[in-house]
Design an enzyme around this catalytic site. Structure first.
Site, PDB file in Angstrom:
ATOM      1  N   LYS A  13       2.982  30.337  17.071  1.00 29.53           N
ATOM      2  CA  LYS A  13       3.492  29.610  18.312  1.00 29.53           C
ATOM      3  C   LYS A  13       4.524  28.690  18.051  1.00 29.53           C
ATOM      4  O   LYS A  13       5.623  28.683  18.799  1.00 29.53           O
ATOM      5  CB  LYS A  13       2.294  28.933  19.104  1.00 29.53           C
ATOM      6  CG  LYS A  13       1.151  29.851  19.651  1.00 29.53           C
ATOM      7  CD  LYS A  13      -0.116  29.130  20.398  1.00 29.53           C
ATOM      8  CE  LYS A  13      -0.738  27.910  19.715  1.00 29.53           C
ATOM      9  NZ  LYS A  13      -1.590  28.366  18.981  1.00 29.53           N
ATOM     10  N   ARG A  88      -5.023  24.459  26.734  1.00 29.24           N
ATOM     11  CA  ARG A  88      -6.037  25.072  25.862  1.00 29.24           C
ATOM     12  C   ARG A  88      -7.365  25.361  26.624  1.00 29.24           C
ATOM     13  O   ARG A  88      -8.346  25.472  26.146  1.00 29.24           O
ATOM     14  CB  ARG A  88      -6.252  23.976  24.642  1.00 29.24           C
ATOM     15  CG  ARG A  88      -5.558  24.533  23.313  1.00 29.24           C
ATOM     16  CD  ARG A  88      -5.723  23.621  22.351  1.00 29.24           C
ATOM     17  NE  ARG A  88      -5.430  23.942  21.039  1.00 29.24           N
ATOM     18  CZ  ARG A  88      -4.425  23.681  20.095  1.00 29.24           C
ATOM     19  NH1 ARG A  88      -3.393  23.208  20.471  1.00 29.24           N
ATOM     20  NH2 ARG A  88      -4.399  23.999  18.968  1.00 29.24           N
ATOM     21  N   ARG A 127      -1.476  28.503   3.625  1.00 31.59           N
ATOM     22  CA  ARG A 127      -0.665  27.308   4.174  1.00 31.59           C
ATOM     23  C   ARG A 127      -1.302  26.011   3.871  1.00 31.59           C
ATOM     24  O   ARG A 127      -0.597  25.174   3.448  1.00 31.59           O
ATOM     25  CB  ARG A 127      -0.708  27.281   5.931  1.00 31.59           C
ATOM     26  CG  ARG A 127       0.212  26.314   6.462  1.00 31.59           C
ATOM     27  CD  ARG A 127       0.651  26.567   7.882  1.00 31.59           C
ATOM     28  NE  ARG A 127      -0.680  26.095   8.969  1.00 31.59           N
ATOM     29  CZ  ARG A 127      -0.635  26.334  10.070  1.00 31.59           C
ATOM     30  NH1 ARG A 127       0.478  26.995  10.737  1.00 31.59           N
ATOM     31  NH2 ARG A 127      -1.725  25.984  10.988  1.00 31.59           N
ATOM     32  N   ARG A 133      -2.334  20.386   5.155  1.00 27.11           N
ATOM     33  CA  ARG A 133      -2.377  19.701   6.348  1.00 27.11           C
ATOM     34  C   ARG A 133      -4.037  19.818   6.820  1.00 27.11           C
ATOM     35  O   ARG A 133      -4.717  20.701   6.532  1.00 27.11           O
ATOM     36  CB  ARG A 133      -1.774  20.687   7.439  1.00 27.11           C
ATOM     37  CG  ARG A 133      -1.880  20.366   8.981  1.00 27.11           C
ATOM     38  CD  ARG A 133      -1.108  21.184   9.966  1.00 27.11           C
ATOM     39  NE  ARG A 133      -1.845  21.417  11.089  1.00 27.11           N
ATOM     40  CZ  ARG A 133      -1.645  22.139  12.040  1.00 27.11           C
ATOM     41  NH1 ARG A 133      -0.254  22.628  12.161  1.00 27.11           N
ATOM     42  NH2 ARG A 133      -2.442  22.252  13.381  1.00 27.11           N
ATOM     43  N   ARG A 144     -11.471  25.067  14.672  1.00 32.61           N
ATOM     44  CA  ARG A 144     -10.148  25.539  15.525  1.00 32.61           C
ATOM     45  C   ARG A 144     -10.365  27.125  15.965  1.00 32.61           C
ATOM     46  O   ARG A 144     -10.174  26.989  17.148  1.00 32.61           O
ATOM     47  CB  ARG A 144      -8.964  25.405  14.679  1.00 32.61           C
ATOM     48  CG  ARG A 144      -8.740  23.894  14.391  1.00 32.61           C
ATOM     49  CD  ARG A 144      -7.682  23.727  13.123  1.00 32.61           C
ATOM     50  NE  ARG A 144      -6.346  24.115  13.822  1.00 32.61           N
ATOM     51  CZ  ARG A 144      -5.325  24.463  12.775  1.00 32.61           C
ATOM     52  NH1 ARG A 144      -5.584  24.314  11.558  1.00 32.61           N
ATOM     53  NH2 ARG A 144      -4.020  24.898  13.471  1.00 32.61           N
TER      54      ARG A 144
HETATM   55  P1  AMP Z   1      -1.965  22.443  17.125  1.00 32.86           P
HETATM   56  O1  AMP Z   1      -0.860  21.795  16.138  1.00 32.86           O
HETATM   57  O2  AMP Z   1      -1.506  23.068  18.417  1.00 32.86           O
HETATM   58  O3  AMP Z   1      -2.770  23.579  16.574  1.00 32.86           O
HETATM   59  O4  AMP Z   1      -2.701  21.263  17.385  1.00 32.86           O
HETATM   60  C1  AMP Z   1      -3.576  20.668  16.570  1.00 32.86           C
HETATM   61  C2  AMP Z   1      -4.901  19.837  16.988  1.00 32.86           C
HETATM   62  O5  AMP Z   1      -4.491  18.901  17.977  1.00 32.86           O
HETATM   63  C3  AMP Z   1      -6.006  20.525  17.577  1.00 32.86           C
HETATM   64  O6  AMP Z   1      -6.732  21.298  16.728  1.00 32.86           O
HETATM   65  C4  AMP Z   1      -6.400  19.641  18.452  1.00 32.86           C
HETATM   66  O7  AMP Z   1      -7.440  18.668  17.674  1.00 32.86           O
HETATM   67  C5  AMP Z   1      -5.422  18.843  18.998  1.00 32.86           C
HETATM   68  N1  AMP Z   1      -4.595  19.569  20.433  1.00 32.86           N
HETATM   69  C6  AMP Z   1      -3.487  19.960  20.433  1.00 32.86           C
HETATM   70  N2  AMP Z   1      -3.169  20.252  21.557  1.00 32.86           N
HETATM   71  C7  AMP Z   1      -4.613  20.230  22.238  1.00 32.86           C
HETATM   72  C8  AMP Z   1      -4.936  20.518  23.581  1.00 32.86           C
HETATM   73  N3  AMP Z   1      -3.929  21.202  24.324  1.00 32.86           N
HETATM   74  N4  AMP Z   1      -5.926  20.237  24.034  1.00 32.86           N
HETATM   75  C9  AMP Z   1      -7.110  19.652  23.074  1.00 32.86           C
HETATM   76  N5  AMP Z   1      -6.654  19.176  22.014  1.00 32.86           N
HETATM   77  C10 AMP Z   1      -5.215  19.711  21.273  1.00 32.86           C
END
Ligand code: AMP
Length: 187
Positions: A13, A88, A127, A133, A144
């Protein structure tokens, strides 16, 4: 044009959102990036979310909705938003509809990057080895994925009911995914 880039973690994404920013001038709103920035700044918010993020769980709806609301207000007049990693949950999607509705806007399309969870696990272990990370470690990544399946996947039906979902094969190479998205967006 307001888009949601939708899909499981590590489906690509962020990569595709950045291309759309470069090619079309849209503004990318990634709650993951915002939360990582909050952590890097050492803010109170960053400290509150750190352990939740590292474990792979979702932070509260309230927190991410507020981040999105502030980011939209800071980017008034943008030619379009690309929502990346948000919404989400159903309450987040409802809040987003309400926020956009305030200025007579709506989500136009939801681009769904389809991906095979087994292949994502492979992609992320690579990754993790390269970038380290914290939430890419195998245990967190499983959390996740499971958060995606239980809390986020129901959004497909939410947006299908609005006739907005367009599927794209997220396991293809970056260029092919980008051109498939281009086709969805009308070239
Ligand atoms: P991402 O980089 O989008 O995979 O987000 C990394 C982490 O941030 C996720 O695993 C969640 O812990 C938190 N996070 C990001 N976006 C959201 C969201 N829209 N709702 C809840 N947690 C989020």
């Amino acid at each position: 044009m307001n888009l949601v880039l939708f899909g499981p973690p590590a489906a690509g994404k962020g990569t595709q959102a950045k291309r759309l920013v470069a090619e079309r001038g849209y503004v990318q709103l990634s709650t993951g990036d915002m939360l990582r920035a909050a952590r890097a700044s050492g803010s109170h918010l960053g400290q509150r979310v750190a352990a939740i993020m590292d474990a792979g769980s979702l932070v509260s709806d309230e927190i991410v909705i507020e981040l999105i609301e502030d980011a939209m207000a800071a980017n008034k007049g943008a030619p379009g938003f690309i929502f990346d990693g948000f919404p989400r949950t159903i309450p987040q999607a409802e809040a987003l509809d309400a926020l956009l509705g305030r200025s007579g806007q709506a989500i136009d399309l939801v681009i769904r990057l389809q991906a095979d969870p087994e292949k994502l696990i492979e992609r992320v272990s690579k990754r993790f080895a390269e970038e380290g990370r914290a939430d890419d470690n195998p245990e967190s990544f499983k959390v996740r994925l499971s958060a995606y399946l239980t809390q986020t996947a129901p959004l497909v039906a939410f947006y299908e009911a609005q006739g907005k979902v367009r599927g794209v094969d997220g396991m293809a190479d970056i260029e092919s995914v980008a051109s498939a998205i281009g086709v969805v967006l009308g070239g």
